[in-house]
Design an enzyme around this catalytic site. Structure first.
Site, PDB file in Angstrom:
ATOM      1  N   GLU A   1     -24.866 -17.390 -13.733  1.00 35.22           N
ATOM      2  CA  GLU A   1     -25.993 -17.891 -14.685  1.00 35.22           C
ATOM      3  C   GLU A   1     -25.502 -16.741 -15.951  1.00 35.22           C
ATOM      4  O   GLU A   1     -25.863 -15.566 -15.721  1.00 35.22           O
ATOM      5  CB  GLU A   1     -27.222 -17.951 -14.216  1.00 35.22           C
TER       6      GLU A   1
ATOM      7  N   ARG B   1     -24.797 -12.066   1.278  1.00 35.07           N
ATOM      8  CA  ARG B   1     -24.667 -11.139  -0.045  1.00 35.07           C
ATOM      9  C   ARG B   1     -24.022  -9.920   0.275  1.00 35.07           C
ATOM     10  O   ARG B   1     -24.293  -9.425   1.402  1.00 35.07           O
ATOM     11  CB  ARG B   1     -26.152 -11.045  -0.491  1.00 35.07           C
TER      12      ARG B   1
ATOM     13  N   LYS C   1     -29.741  -8.718 -11.537  1.00 35.59           N
ATOM     14  CA  LYS C   1     -29.636  -8.511 -12.854  1.00 35.59           C
ATOM     15  C   LYS C   1     -30.831  -8.137 -13.725  1.00 35.59           C
ATOM     16  O   LYS C   1     -30.961  -7.560 -14.529  1.00 35.59           O
ATOM     17  CB  LYS C   1     -29.053 -10.216 -13.375  1.00 35.59           C
TER      18      LYS C   1
HETATM   19  P1  ATP Z   1     -28.886 -11.720  -9.510  1.00 33.68           P
HETATM   20  O1  ATP Z   1     -30.002 -11.989  -8.758  1.00 33.68           O
HETATM   21  O2  ATP Z   1     -28.406 -10.604  -9.640  1.00 33.68           O
HETATM   22  O3  ATP Z   1     -29.390 -12.372 -10.872  1.00 33.68           O
HETATM   23  P2  ATP Z   1     -27.701 -14.390  -8.856  1.00 33.68           P
HETATM   24  O4  ATP Z   1     -27.145 -14.634  -7.618  1.00 33.68           O
HETATM   25  O5  ATP Z   1     -29.013 -14.929  -9.616  1.00 33.68           O
HETATM   26  O6  ATP Z   1     -27.849 -12.709  -8.917  1.00 33.68           O
HETATM   27  P3  ATP Z   1     -25.838 -15.778 -10.156  1.00 33.68           P
HETATM   28  O7  ATP Z   1     -24.986 -15.441 -11.618  1.00 33.68           O
HETATM   29  O8  ATP Z   1     -26.513 -16.939 -10.062  1.00 33.68           O
HETATM   30  O9  ATP Z   1     -26.609 -14.459  -9.898  1.00 33.68           O
HETATM   31  O10 ATP Z   1     -24.582 -15.745  -9.279  1.00 33.68           O
HETATM   32  C1  ATP Z   1     -23.299 -16.076  -9.618  1.00 33.68           C
HETATM   33  C2  ATP Z   1     -22.699 -16.223  -8.187  1.00 33.68           C
HETATM   34  O11 ATP Z   1     -22.322 -15.027  -7.546  1.00 33.68           O
HETATM   35  C3  ATP Z   1     -23.514 -16.950  -7.071  1.00 33.68           C
HETATM   36  O12 ATP Z   1     -22.714 -18.122  -6.436  1.00 33.68           O
HETATM   37  C4  ATP Z   1     -24.161 -16.057  -6.300  1.00 33.68           C
HETATM   38  O13 ATP Z   1     -24.448 -16.642  -4.912  1.00 33.68           O
HETATM   39  C5  ATP Z   1     -22.882 -14.945  -6.379  1.00 33.68           C
HETATM   40  N1  ATP Z   1     -23.584 -13.624  -6.094  1.00 33.68           N
HETATM   41  C6  ATP Z   1     -24.532 -12.952  -6.632  1.00 33.68           C
HETATM   42  N2  ATP Z   1     -24.922 -12.076  -6.211  1.00 33.68           N
HETATM   43  C7  ATP Z   1     -24.256 -11.719  -5.174  1.00 33.68           C
HETATM   44  C8  ATP Z   1     -23.938 -10.701  -3.960  1.00 33.68           C
HETATM   45  N3  ATP Z   1     -24.656  -9.568  -4.069  1.00 33.68           N
HETATM   46  N4  ATP Z   1     -22.987 -10.857  -3.109  1.00 33.68           N
HETATM   47  C9  ATP Z   1     -22.260 -11.856  -2.798  1.00 33.68           C
HETATM   48  N5  ATP Z   1     -22.231 -13.030  -4.069  1.00 33.68           N
HETATM   49  C10 ATP Z   1     -23.180 -12.690  -4.761  1.00 33.68           C
HETATM   50 MG    MG Z   2     -28.934 -17.005  -9.846  1.00 36.75          MG
END
Ligand code: ATP
Ligand code: MG
Length: 566
Positions: free
Chosen positions: A45, A270, A280
């Site tokens: 995102e 994760r 983020k």
């Molecule tokens: P944040 O909570 O930091 O915003 P998010 O999961 O909402 O992280 P996205 O941009 O939606 O961020 O993530 C893009 C991809 O990266 C998704 O498929 C998510 O599952 C993966 N991802 C994000 N954080 C991790 C992590 N700590 N370990 C493994 N995969 C991750």
């Molecule tokens: Mg997300």
């Protein structure tokens, strides 16, 4: 498709036991479920910069595609117009590329808004969705709890025609935000709350960075994500464990709109790294509150931050490979990642001497204009990295720490009357100490043993070897000593922001001006790596444009000093 389909990746692929995602992919290839195809996607995102946790997902998605001769898409999951910005889109592309991956095609969920809308109309026509007028508070009330079933909305049984008309009006902007939503008609008594008639579309009168003001309604993540996967013919939709409970909804939606073979969601745990924050939202707040100097501050766990810090993409990829894939949440120690960085730089970084806190030495037995050229290897084990010339002159500098007026036991460096070897040069002896009015040592008068160049001294042992720089032939530079931003293992566990702020390491940055480094550097290009003899691994700052004002960031120390403290 991928720079990392190297010998290394292939080797480890063959050697390691296959993890559950590889097993699933191989079973699907064997059964010809997707005609042997493997298509994955990385779907960030664009509401912030990528962090080290995302690197796990990037490595996994791109590596699976590469290893099974498939494709990997980069998809911006831009369904939330209020938080998404072009700056983030550009940064994400740059980070994925830097990590060493190239997407086979680039997509935006917003490219599919028209199709997603048409699918919603189809769901309404099939009796699988309806427009609901409960407000958000009523919706919460009707939803029930983990232990109690929900109640049907009074709008649930309205006619298909009425829902179609209302949905068209939502789209046309005729209603206020929050007044109407489109919901899936599933089961208000389901044990899985995600299946209790979840919202598919909401009204949002916001300008979208990609499609502007075209839309007054925006799809929800759970609706848009699975359908985007299906539209792109993704085979294996890899995501983190928190989406496990959403999988029945993923399947429910796709089954109603697409024939087989459909994409399948597979969850993995994760990735968490100690001493850092991987959210983020919190990373953004560190930037907004000026706790750090921006998203790319070398202390940030963002990819742009670790890049500027001097971590290498190959070290990060090798590290992710070694951490593996699992279904159990765990925290990996930062020291392990640093060890991969150290290993990588140890192999590739040329050596150089840099004196960060200079102490003057006059070699009284040399002529004033003595200028001898010494030749030093750039790497002790790799002759192919070449040699360099270093000037040895009457006045030189050593590190203040390498001299003690009253040496402690086992101090094998310089002290009054003692000898030490200058790296790649001669053994010198300290004969006289010059101090100022306050008793501070200002310079040392030494002599050198001319028979010790590349040879052991006669009849005595000299244990210590120190680095040094000619006072007349050198460059000046700034050295930034970075350390961890948080001095606790799990900063993310802090209950609020104020508590988190008490965990900030006050010594996470020390700036040393007027450091002295050898004149003949292997490269002065930004992002060039070096080992400063005895001090650690350093990188020329990414934004350093002026080769006369070089700035070096410390990547890691030569040895891990953190695990000893624990
Ligand atoms: P944040 O909570 O930091 O915003 P998010 O999961 O909402 O992280 P996205 O941009 O939606 O961020 O993530 C893009 C991809 O990266 C998704 O498929 C998510 O599952 C993966 N991802 C994000 N954080 C991790 C992590 N700590 N370990 C493994 N995969 C991750
Ligand atoms: Mg997300």
């Amino acid at each position: 498709m991928l720079f990392t389909t190297t010998e290394h990746t292939r080797l480890t692929m063959n050697e390691h036991t296959k993890h559950f995602i590889e097993q699933r992919i191989e079973a699907d290839i064997a059964s010809n479920k997707y005609e042997g195809k493997v298509v994955t996607r990385f779907p960030p995102e664009p509401n912030g910069y990528l962090h080290i946790g995302h690197a796990k997902s990037i490595c996994l998605n791109f590596t699976m595609a590469a290893n099974y001769r498939g494709r990997c898409h980069l998809r911006f999951d831009d369904t939330n117009p209020t938080k998404e910005e072009q700056e983030y889109i550009d940064a994400i592309k740059a980070d994925v590329t830097w990590l060493g991956f190239q997407w086979d095609s680039l997509h935006h969920t917003s490219d599919y808004f028209e199709q997603l809308h048409d699918f919603a109309v189809k769901l309404i026509e099939q009796g699988d969705a309806y427009v609901c007028e409960l407000n958000s508070e009523q919706m919460r009330e009707y939803r029930g709890t983990l232990t109690e079933p929900g109640k049907n909305s009074p709008f649930r049984e309205r006619s298909v025609e009425e829902s179609l008309t209302l949905f068209a009006k939502m789209k046309a902007g005729e209603f206020e935000e929050g007044s109407h939503v489109l919901r899936a008609k599933i089961d208000m008594s389901s044990g899985n709350i995600n299946m209790r008639d979840p919202v598919l579309y909401r009204i949002l009168k916001a300008t979208h960075p990609h499609v502007g003001d075209t839309w007054n309604i925006y799809p929800m993540y759970d609706y848009a994500h699975c359908l985007s996967d299906a539209i792109e013919q993704i085979t294996h939709s890899l995501c983190t464990l928190e989406f496990q409970d959403h999988r029945p909804l993923y399947d429910w939606i796709v089954e109603r709109l697409f024939p087989e073979p459909r994409p399948q969601q597979i969850e993995f745990s994760r990735f968490n790294l100690s001493h850092t924050i991987t959210s983020k939202r919190k990373l953004k707040k560190l930037v907004d509150d000026n706790v750090v100097d921006g998203w790319d501050d070398p202390r940030m766990a963002t990819l742009t931050g670790v890049r500027r810090r001097g971590f290498t993409p190959s070290a990060i990829r090798a590290f992710m490979e070694s951490v593996g894939i699992s279904k159990n949440d765990s925290v990996t120690d930062m020291s392990l990642l640093e060890e991969f960085v150290r290993d990588d730089l140890n192999q590739h970084a040329p050596r150089v001497m840099c004196v960060t806190k200079p102490l003057k030495i006059v070699l009284t037995d040399l002529d004033d204009d003595h200028n001898e050229t010494l030749t030093l290897a750039n790497h002790p084990q790799k002759p192919e990295l070449g040699e360099r010339k270093v000037a040895f002159t009457k006045t030189i500098y050593i590190e203040q720490e390498d001299f003690q007026l009253e040496p402690e036991k086992k101090f094998f460096r310089l002290a009054p009357g003692k000898e030490v070897r200058l790296r790649g040069s001669y053994v010198i002896k300290c004969n006289e100490v010059v101090t100022d009015a306050n008793g501070n040592v200002t310079e040392l008068h030494c002599t050198h043993d001319k028979d010790t160049l590349g040879k052991k001294p006669e009849g005595r042992k000299v244990k210590g070897v120190i680095h040094w720089i000619s006072a007349s032939v050198h460059r000046r530079c700034q050295v930034r000593i970075y350390d961890r931003l948080f001095n606790v293992e799990h900063p993310g566990a802090s209950k609020d922001w104020d508590e988190l702020m008490t965990k900030v390491n006050p010594l996470s940055l020390t700036v040393l001006d007027d450091c002295l480094i050898e004149e003949n550097l292997a490269s002065t290009a930004p992002e060039s790596h070096f080992q400063f003899e005895r001090l650690g691994y350093f990188v020329i700052d990414r934004y350093c444009q002026d080769e006369k004002a070089l700035v070096f960031n410390r990547v890691v120390a030569l040895r891990d000093s953190w695990s000893k403290q624990a």
